[in-house]
Structure formats: structure tokens, C-alpha cells
Design a protein around this motif. Structure first.
Motif, PDB file in Angstrom:
ATOM      1  N   MET A  24       0.836  -1.203   0.000  1.00 43.90           N
ATOM      2  CA  MET A  24       0.000   0.000   0.000  1.00 43.90           C
ATOM      3  C   MET A  24       0.873   1.256   0.000  1.00 43.90           C
ATOM      4  O   MET A  24       0.547   2.238  -0.665  1.00 43.90           O
ATOM      5  CB  MET A  24      -0.934   0.012   1.215  1.00 43.90           C
ATOM      6  CG  MET A  24      -2.076  -0.943   1.088  1.00 43.90           C
ATOM      7  SD  MET A  24      -3.369  -0.824   2.366  1.00 43.90           S
ATOM      8  CE  MET A  24      -2.481  -0.621   3.875  1.00 43.90           C
ATOM      9  N   GLY A  25       1.972   1.226   0.726  1.00 44.89           N
ATOM     10  CA  GLY A  25       2.895   2.365   0.736  1.00 44.89           C
ATOM     11  C   GLY A  25       3.495   2.608  -0.638  1.00 44.89           C
ATOM     12  O   GLY A  25       3.591   3.757  -1.094  1.00 44.89           O
ATOM     13  N   ARG A  26       3.891   1.531  -1.321  1.00 41.01           N
ATOM     14  CA  ARG A  26       4.443   1.669  -2.675  1.00 41.01           C
ATOM     15  C   ARG A  26       3.395   2.203  -3.644  1.00 41.01           C
ATOM     16  O   ARG A  26       3.683   3.073  -4.473  1.00 41.01           O
ATOM     17  CB  ARG A  26       4.997   0.332  -3.166  1.00 41.01           C
ATOM     18  CG  ARG A  26       6.342  -0.042  -2.564  1.00 41.01           C
ATOM     19  CD  ARG A  26       6.968  -1.230  -3.280  1.00 41.01           C
ATOM     20  NE  ARG A  26       6.199  -2.458  -3.134  1.00 41.01           N
ATOM     21  CZ  ARG A  26       6.307  -3.311  -2.120  1.00 41.01           C
ATOM     22  NH1 ARG A  26       7.168  -3.073  -1.160  1.00 41.01           N
ATOM     23  NH2 ARG A  26       5.574  -4.408  -2.076  1.00 41.01           N
ATOM     24  N   LEU A  27       2.169   1.696  -3.542  1.00 42.35           N
ATOM     25  CA  LEU A  27       1.100   2.173  -4.419  1.00 42.35           C
ATOM     26  C   LEU A  27       0.795   3.646  -4.169  1.00 42.35           C
ATOM     27  O   LEU A  27       0.562   4.410  -5.103  1.00 42.35           O
ATOM     28  CB  LEU A  27      -0.169   1.333  -4.220  1.00 42.35           C
ATOM     29  CG  LEU A  27      -0.139  -0.069  -4.799  1.00 42.35           C
ATOM     30  CD1 LEU A  27      -1.379  -0.847  -4.376  1.00 42.35           C
ATOM     31  CD2 LEU A  27      -0.039  -0.025  -6.312  1.00 42.35           C
ATOM     32  N   ARG A  28       0.814   4.051  -2.910  1.00 37.09           N
ATOM     33  CA  ARG A  28       0.557   5.464  -2.576  1.00 37.09           C
ATOM     34  C   ARG A  28       1.636   6.353  -3.189  1.00 37.09           C
ATOM     35  O   ARG A  28       1.337   7.396  -3.767  1.00 37.09           O
ATOM     36  CB  ARG A  28       0.491   5.651  -1.071  1.00 37.09           C
ATOM     37  CG  ARG A  28       0.241   7.087  -0.669  1.00 37.09           C
ATOM     38  CD  ARG A  28      -0.082   7.208   0.807  1.00 37.09           C
ATOM     39  NE  ARG A  28      -0.229   8.565   1.227  1.00 37.09           N
ATOM     40  CZ  ARG A  28      -1.296   9.324   1.012  1.00 37.09           C
ATOM     41  NH1 ARG A  28      -2.315   8.831   0.356  1.00 37.09           N
ATOM     42  NH2 ARG A  28      -1.353  10.569   1.436  1.00 37.09           N
ATOM     43  N   GLU A  29       2.880   5.946  -3.075  1.00 33.88           N
ATOM     44  CA  GLU A  29       3.969   6.725  -3.670  1.00 33.88           C
ATOM     45  C   GLU A  29       3.837   6.792  -5.188  1.00 33.88           C
ATOM     46  O   GLU A  29       4.059   7.859  -5.782  1.00 33.88           O
ATOM     47  CB  GLU A  29       5.327   6.140  -3.279  1.00 33.88           C
ATOM     48  CG  GLU A  29       5.715   6.383  -1.838  1.00 33.88           C
ATOM     49  CD  GLU A  29       5.783   7.866  -1.501  1.00 33.88           C
ATOM     50  OE1 GLU A  29       6.342   8.645  -2.297  1.00 33.88           O
ATOM     51  OE2 GLU A  29       5.268   8.247  -0.442  1.00 33.88           O
ATOM     52  N   ASN A  30       3.476   5.685  -5.820  1.00 32.04           N
ATOM     53  CA  ASN A  30       3.274   5.691  -7.270  1.00 32.04           C
ATOM     54  C   ASN A  30       2.133   6.620  -7.662  1.00 32.04           C
ATOM     55  O   ASN A  30       2.233   7.369  -8.643  1.00 32.04           O
ATOM     56  CB  ASN A  30       2.987   4.280  -7.783  1.00 32.04           C
ATOM     57  CG  ASN A  30       4.215   3.406  -7.793  1.00 32.04           C
ATOM     58  OD1 ASN A  30       5.337   3.886  -7.726  1.00 32.04           O
ATOM     59  ND2 ASN A  30       4.004   2.111  -7.853  1.00 32.04           N
ATOM     60  N   ASN A  31       1.040   6.576  -6.903  1.00 38.94           N
ATOM     61  CA  ASN A  31      -0.096   7.449  -7.183  1.00 38.94           C
ATOM     62  C   ASN A  31       0.283   8.919  -7.022  1.00 38.94           C
ATOM     63  O   ASN A  31      -0.127   9.772  -7.826  1.00 38.94           O
ATOM     64  CB  ASN A  31      -1.280   7.100  -6.293  1.00 38.94           C
ATOM     65  CG  ASN A  31      -1.905   5.776  -6.659  1.00 38.94           C
ATOM     66  OD1 ASN A  31      -1.745   5.294  -7.771  1.00 38.94           O
ATOM     67  ND2 ASN A  31      -2.623   5.182  -5.724  1.00 38.94           N
TER      68      ASN A  31
END
Length: 67
Positions: A24-31
């Protein structure tokens, strides 16, 4: 026997939860990166700071093809 089974399941659930949080942290950074590439910085901040109670109709999207 049951205690060992419960301990193993607890360990696996905790491991899965940790992995999901990292994802979820990686997805948030990508977003965030995508938003910053698409929108001006001040619009990105306004978009991210809005609450669920904010009305969506306050936003306009303009799309155009650039040859």
C-alpha cells in the motif's frame, strides 16, 4: 497441537499484513508521482487535502490532444 497451529497462523497473518502495508505504501507513492506529473502542484495538494465530505462537482477536467 492447536497452540502450534494457532501460532503459525498468527505468524502468517502478521507477515501477510506487513506485506500488504508495504505494498500500500508503494502504491501510494506511485499514485502521488502520477498526480504530480499530471496536475500542477497546488492542484495536487488541494486534491489530496480534500475530505470525503467535499463535493466532487467542484472539479473540472479538461482533456485535449496536442499534435
Amino acid at each position: 497441537m492447536k497452540l502450534e497451529l494457532h501460532s503459525r497462523l498468527d505468524f502468517l497473518w502478521r507477515l501477510q499484513a506487513k506485506q500488504e502495508l508495504e505494498e500500500m505504501g508503494r502504491l501510494r507513492e506511485n499514485n502521488l508521482t502520477l498526480l504530480r506529473n499530471i496536475l500542477p502542484e497546488h492542484v495536487t495538494k488541494l486534491f489530496l487535502e480534500r475530505t470525503r465530505r467535499d463535493e466532487v462537482n467542484k472539479c473540472t477536467t479538461l482533456c485535449d490532444n496536442i499534435p
